[in-house]
Design a protein around this motif. Structure first.
Motif: not given
Length: 62
Positions: A49-50, A54-57, A59-62
């Protein structure tokens, strides 16, 4: 305490007392056993969820 149950919290005894509520009785085996697995699954959900937030806020992907 890990691997110790307090008196009166046996899964089988709980299921017997809740015989009129079969779904709740059956849930006891899942809820009150294998705490380490449940913790790991829950932690994985929180972290996912974090990551998604983070990705939505940002624009990053992990």
């Amino acid at each position: 305490m890990p691997n110790e149950r307090r008196e009166g919290y046996g899964v089988e005894e709980r299921a017997r007392r809740m015989a009129d509520f079969p779904l709740s009785a059956a849930a006891g085996a899942e809820v009150f056993q294998d705490y380490d697995r449940q913790f790991e699954e829950g932690l994985g959900l929180v972290l996912a969820g974090i990551r998604a937030t983070y990705a939505m806020t940002y624009g990053k992907s992990s």
